[in-house]
Design a protein around this motif. Structure first.
Motif, PDB file in Angstrom:
ATOM      1  N   ARG A 169       0.829  -1.210   0.000  1.00 60.12           N
ATOM      2  CA  ARG A 169       0.000   0.000   0.000  1.00 60.12           C
ATOM      3  C   ARG A 169       0.865   1.263   0.000  1.00 60.12           C
ATOM      4  N   GLY A 170       1.905   1.211  -0.824  1.00 60.83           N
ATOM      5  CA  GLY A 170       2.769   2.367  -0.964  1.00 60.83           C
ATOM      6  C   GLY A 170       3.814   2.508   0.114  1.00 60.83           C
ATOM      7  N   PHE A 171       3.913   1.557   1.047  1.00 62.44           N
ATOM      8  CA  PHE A 171       4.886   1.642   2.141  1.00 62.44           C
ATOM      9  C   PHE A 171       5.772   0.406   2.090  1.00 62.44           C
ATOM     10  N   GLY A 172       7.094   0.620   2.122  1.00 62.07           N
ATOM     11  CA  GLY A 172       7.997  -0.518   2.070  1.00 62.07           C
ATOM     12  C   GLY A 172       9.423  -0.122   2.362  1.00 62.07           C
ATOM     13  N   PHE A 173      10.261  -1.129   2.522  1.00 61.53           N
ATOM     14  CA  PHE A 173      11.681  -0.946   2.806  1.00 61.53           C
ATOM     15  C   PHE A 173      12.481  -1.519   1.644  1.00 61.53           C
ATOM     16  N   SER A 174      13.611  -0.897   1.358  1.00 56.93           N
ATOM     17  CA  SER A 174      14.500  -1.371   0.304  1.00 56.93           C
ATOM     18  C   SER A 174      15.935  -1.198   0.764  1.00 56.93           C
ATOM     19  N   ALA A 175      16.860  -1.895   0.095  1.00 56.55           N
ATOM     20  CA  ALA A 175      18.265  -1.846   0.487  1.00 56.55           C
ATOM     21  C   ALA A 175      19.121  -2.255  -0.695  1.00 56.55           C
ATOM     22  N   ARG A 176      20.398  -1.986  -0.567  1.00 53.41           N
ATOM     23  CA  ARG A 176      21.391  -2.393  -1.557  1.00 53.41           C
ATOM     24  C   ARG A 176      22.654  -2.764  -0.798  1.00 53.41           C
ATOM     25  N   ALA A 301       5.044  -4.865   5.185  1.00 55.89           N
ATOM     26  CA  ALA A 301       6.305  -4.333   4.666  1.00 55.89           C
ATOM     27  C   ALA A 301       7.498  -4.997   5.336  1.00 55.89           C
ATOM     28  N   ALA A 302       7.415  -5.216   6.656  1.00 58.10           N
ATOM     29  CA  ALA A 302       8.496  -5.887   7.373  1.00 58.10           C
ATOM     30  C   ALA A 302       8.647  -7.331   6.908  1.00 58.10           C
ATOM     31  N   VAL A 303       7.538  -8.001   6.667  1.00 54.96           N
ATOM     32  CA  VAL A 303       7.585  -9.393   6.218  1.00 54.96           C
ATOM     33  C   VAL A 303       8.230  -9.493   4.840  1.00 54.96           C
ATOM     34  N   ARG A 304       7.850  -8.630   3.933  1.00 56.07           N
ATOM     35  CA  ARG A 304       8.412  -8.684   2.579  1.00 56.07           C
ATOM     36  C   ARG A 304       9.899  -8.352   2.584  1.00 56.07           C
ATOM     37  N   PHE A 305      10.303  -7.420   3.430  1.00 54.90           N
ATOM     38  CA  PHE A 305      11.731  -7.096   3.507  1.00 54.90           C
ATOM     39  C   PHE A 305      12.510  -8.273   4.084  1.00 54.90           C
ATOM     40  N   ALA A 306      11.989  -8.898   5.135  1.00 61.82           N
ATOM     41  CA  ALA A 306      12.673 -10.046   5.737  1.00 61.82           C
ATOM     42  C   ALA A 306      12.781 -11.196   4.741  1.00 61.82           C
ATOM     43  N   ARG A 307      11.718 -11.472   3.985  1.00 58.30           N
ATOM     44  CA  ARG A 307      11.773 -12.538   2.986  1.00 58.30           C
ATOM     45  C   ARG A 307      12.806 -12.229   1.910  1.00 58.30           C
ATOM     46  N   ALA A 308      12.858 -10.960   1.473  1.00 58.40           N
ATOM     47  CA  ALA A 308      13.813 -10.590   0.428  1.00 58.40           C
ATOM     48  C   ALA A 308      15.249 -10.709   0.923  1.00 58.40           C
ATOM     49  N   VAL A 309      15.510 -10.322   2.166  1.00 56.10           N
ATOM     50  CA  VAL A 309      16.852 -10.466   2.731  1.00 56.10           C
ATOM     51  C   VAL A 309      17.233 -11.938   2.821  1.00 56.10           C
ATOM     52  N   ALA A 310      16.319 -12.780   3.277  1.00 56.63           N
ATOM     53  CA  ALA A 310      16.599 -14.218   3.370  1.00 56.63           C
ATOM     54  C   ALA A 310      16.877 -14.809   1.985  1.00 56.63           C
ATOM     55  N   ASP A 311      16.117 -14.400   0.984  1.00 57.64           N
ATOM     56  CA  ASP A 311      16.346 -14.912  -0.374  1.00 57.64           C
ATOM     57  C   ASP A 311      17.707 -14.479  -0.904  1.00 57.64           C
ATOM     58  N   ALA A 312      18.138 -13.251  -0.569  1.00 59.06           N
ATOM     59  CA  ALA A 312      19.443 -12.771  -1.034  1.00 59.06           C
ATOM     60  C   ALA A 312      20.573 -13.593  -0.433  1.00 59.06           C
ATOM     61  N   PHE A 313      20.455 -13.990   0.814  1.00 58.82           N
ATOM     62  CA  PHE A 313      21.496 -14.804   1.447  1.00 58.82           C
ATOM     63  C   PHE A 313      21.542 -16.200   0.834  1.00 58.82           C
ATOM     64  N   THR A 314      20.389 -16.837   0.673  1.00 60.68           N
ATOM     65  CA  THR A 314      20.376 -18.211   0.166  1.00 60.68           C
ATOM     66  C   THR A 314      20.688 -18.277  -1.322  1.00 60.68           C
ATOM     67  N   ALA A 315      20.446 -17.193  -2.059  1.00 65.17           N
ATOM     68  CA  ALA A 315      20.769 -17.206  -3.482  1.00 65.17           C
ATOM     69  C   ALA A 315      22.268 -17.287  -3.714  1.00 65.17           C
ATOM     70  N   GLY A 316      23.052 -16.584  -2.916  1.00 64.91           N
ATOM     71  CA  GLY A 316      24.503 -16.632  -3.072  1.00 64.91           C
ATOM     72  C   GLY A 316      25.154 -17.776  -2.339  1.00 64.91           C
TER      73      GLY A 316
END
Length: 764
Positions: A169-176, A301-316
């Motif tokens: 709903r227009g609210f979220g966290f991102s990182a690089r 938003a917190a759930v989606r950010f946590a899932r994305a961080v976990a996917d980034a770790f397991t992908a590499g």
């Protein structure tokens, strides 16, 4: 390059060195003049030095890419992480536990310099002679490190990834950030399924730039450890959702690295205000506020950010899939996602055909004072028999017709209640027990359900279900004309299972959406299921299908009372407000709901009288009560917690409430007015005389009250009409239809007492 020193301060050997005594046993790794390790105790300094030598040797020879050593200081657990990067080593020091803190992150040092510094530290050694075992261990470690042949290796592979999950709903966290990447061969080995799982926080430390987006506006929070941010975001969103459900005020702040994020929620049903700060904003003395953020939006938003961080770790690094710390984050995120989904779900439904269920009817739960001892003289008791039952299980002791079934740690026995003669014995282990018309059902911790014949103790059937982890065994027995004979159990943490009491077959199994400590209450042809979820569901006894469902903002506790034409349920959180709901048990229609000013006592269902519904409340002051009109839900009277002791057993008798407390007092309250009718203070010798179970028993118009002994009184006026002459502490009291009393003590003693003849005046 970086200058590195490894120092073990020696033990003071003279009185002149006494001022240095507090420094004894310190282990320091100093890089560029900066101490990057925490202080460790005297006992582990030299041992840790040897472990560090082995770790550096494994990095030098190329056998390992990373190594972690524990540094325990006082009541904190620190870890020293080493990672090889070409000819260098990256040194990281952090505190583990629920609130990690990174003191030094990937400080680069020459691996050869680190190796030389450790060898010099071992050679210097402390002044006093250490234990022989430590000396041998250091000698072995030095030999391993000195003979380790350096293996040329390439720099570690990293890839810069953008973590940009879809905004809620227009609210979220991102990182690089730059994440470790394994080669194809290493990736295959890491992905190989093995039996080892371990918590590796060192492998999850990745620093990156963090940003938040709301309503098309993006603001930077600076650099931070992304995994730690994800952990704290999930916790923060869970607390915010809990505060919103309970209408409690909340102010929490998250600080990881340069990132600053605060969440505010006022009392009531309003949305959240999210405030962020970063280095650039802090330099200008500013902060960015995002008002009107829904709690479920923050959670998603917190759930989606946590899932994305976990996917980034397991992908590499596929091996991170077996990292317990990462698995805990994923599990917490999934639980939060389920809570957020339920907070916005509206799947309530009513039964369109309630009459087909109303025909089975419901019994009246309110107890009436009827019996021969409602009026008359005193009661006398005579000892009949006594028995010793080593390891007695009070929860597995029942009156079943003419027999008294007694469970223990090793066996279950059936005793004739009149003579005390043992009819049969059967070897059994401890288990949750329930008496059914078909026999004694025993539910074992491993999920085995066994039905024993009451006449012989033989096993009629055995079936296995999923063990229940939380809340103990919960279920209901179905035995009525026109209905199947079933034992309905809460199986595992999200299933309700019906077992046929005749054949032992599983008739049906209903899966619930969320895990929880569910409880089952039978209401005629319906089963009411609730506990930890925001839904109260009614299942058909014969088929297990959902007949109706009520969805509330607050989670239902599972404390439900069914009486005649109504069902009374409690909903609330452990901290915050609670609500009493009155439902039509056949259609699921909500008749009314009433707010509670105090927290409802967990595990205590509402007490129902013909005109009043009473909810027991409890806090650190003790137990209290709040009364509401049964017809309208209007508040009638209230006693704040502190009226009785925190541990109190309650019983409704006609229009009165009986409260038997662990403080040795019994109180009778008029349910209609809240006034005190009478109270008793029972004497006791020592605190240990308090029985394990305080529930009063009403039989034949007399009230049997367990205290240091069993007192018998009339519930109408509180007159004491007798006492059971037993030296046993009445941890369990059973009373049959003749008012004979059976007292069991947790120490393993059991005694039976017969009620004397009742004298009555006969007029000629």
């Amino acid at each position: 390059m970086s200058a590195i020193h490894v120092v073990v301060r020696p033990c003071p050997s003279s009185a002149a060195a006494a001022p240095l005594a507090p420094l004894h046993g310190l282990f320091d790794v100093i890089v560029d003049g900066v101490n990057v390790t925490a202080r460790v105790g005297e006992a582990q300094a030299l041992t840790l030095l040897g472990e560090l030598a082995h770790a550096v040797a494994s990095l030098t020879t190329g056998r390992r890419d990373r190594a972690t050593l524990q540094l325990y200081a006082a009541d904190e657990a620190w870890e020293l992480g080493l990672e090889a990067d070409g000819a260098d080593a990256l040194v990281t020091v952090y505190r583990s536990g629920p609130s990690p803190e990174v003191a030094v992150f990937e400080r680069r040092v020459r691996l050869a310099e680190l190796r030389a510094a450790i060898l010099n530290a071992i050679d210097d050694g402390p002044g006093d002679a250490p234990p022989r075992s430590v000396t041998r261990a250091l000698a072995v470690a030095r030999g391993v490190l000195a003979t380790a042949e350096a293996c040329p290796r390439a720099a570690r592979a990293v890839a810069e990834l953008a973590i940009a999950p879809r905004a809620s709903r227009g609210f979220g966290f991102s990182a690089r950030a730059s994440f470790r990447q394994l080669g194809r061969e290493a990736r295959r080995e890491a992905g190989d399924t093995g039996g080892l799982e371990r918590a590796d926080l060192h492998g999850l430390l990745v620093e990156g730039s963090l940003a938040v987006t709301a309503r098309g506006r993006t603001a930077s929070l600076g650099r931070a450890q992304l995994f730690l941010v994800a952990e704290q975001l999930v916790t923060l969103a869970d607390e915010a959702l809990d505060a919103w459900q309970g209408a409690r005020p909340l102010f929490r702040r998250l600080e990881v690295g340069e990132a600053r994020l605060a969440v505010r929620h006022g009392a009531g049903d309003g949305p959240l205000t999210v405030s962020i700060g970063g280095p650039a904003l802090h330099a200008r003395g500013e902060a960015v506020n995002f008002p009107e953020v829904a709690p479920a939006t923050l959670a998603q938003a917190a759930v989606r950010f946590a899932r994305a961080v976990a996917d980034a770790f397991t992908a590499g690094d596929p091996g991170q899939g077996r990292n317990l710390r990462l698995a805990a984050l994923t599990a917490s995120a999934e639980a939060l996602a389920s809570r957020a989904e339920d907070a916005e779900r509206d799947d309530s439904c009513e039964n369109p055909d309630p009459e087909s269920y109303r025909s089975f009817g419901l019994p009246r739960r309110a107890t009436e004072v009827m019996g021969p001892w409602e009026h008359g003289g005193k009661m006398r008791f005579q000892p009949r028999w006594a028995a010793t039952v080593p390891g007695i299980d009070l929860r597995a002791t029942f009156l079943c017709g003419e027999m008294l079934v007694v469970g223990s740690a090793r066996e279950t026995a059936s005793i004739h209640r009149a003579t005390g003669v043992v009819a049969w014995r059967a070897p059994t282990a401890r288990a949750a027990c329930v008496v059914t018309p078909s026999g004694l059902a025993r539910i074992h911790p491993d999920g085995r359900v066994m039905l024993h014949e009451l006449d012989s103790g033989e096993v009629r059937f055995s079936v296995r279900v999923t063990p229940r982890a939380a809340g103990g065994a919960s279920g209901a027995v179905v035995q009525a004309p026109g209905l199947p004979k079933l034992l309905v159990l809460a199986e595992g943490d999200r299933k309700i299972t019906a077992i046929d009491l005749v054949s032992g077959d599983v008739r049906w199994r209903h899966a619930l959406r969320r895990p929880g400590a569910y409880r089952v209450r039978r209401a005629g042809k319906l089963l009411l299921v609730a506990g930890g979820d925001t839904a109260l569901s009614a299942l058909d006894v014969a088929t297990g299908e959902v007949v109706w469902r009520v969805r509330e903002r607050l989670p239902f506790s599972g404390d439900t009372t069914v009486d005649h034409d109504g069902a009374f349920a409690l909903a609330g959180t452990a901290r915050g407000r609670a609500r009493l709901l009155h439902l039509d048990p056949f259609s699921g229609k909500l008749r009314y709901s009433a707010e509670l000013d105090e927290r409802a006592a967990p595990g205590q269902a509402p007490l129902v009288t013909p005109e009043v519904v009473v909810v027991v409340t409890r806090d650190r002051r003790g137990a209290g009560a709040a009364a509401f009109s049964r017809k309208t839900g209007a508040p009638l009277w209230q006693h704040a917690p502190g009226l009785t002791a925190p541990t109190t057993a309650w019983l409704s008798v006609d229009d009165a409430l009986i409260a038997n407390s662990s403080a040795g007092t019994l109180v009778c309250i008029d349910a209609n007015t809240g006034t005190l009718r009478y109270n008793h203070v029972f004497p006791r010798n020592v605190e240990a005389d308090q029985p394990r179970r305080l529930e009063p028993v009403l039989r034949g118009g007399a009230l049997f009250v367990p205290q240091h002994q069993v007192h018998v009184m009339r519930p109408r006026d509180g007159e004491v009409i007798g006492a059971v002459p037993s030296d046993l502490i009445p941890d369990l009291v059973r009373v049959d239809e003749r008012c004979d009393v059976y007292v069991a003590e947790e120490s393993g003693h059991l005694a039976a007492f017969g009620a004397g003849a009742r004298l009555a005046l006969v007029k000629g």
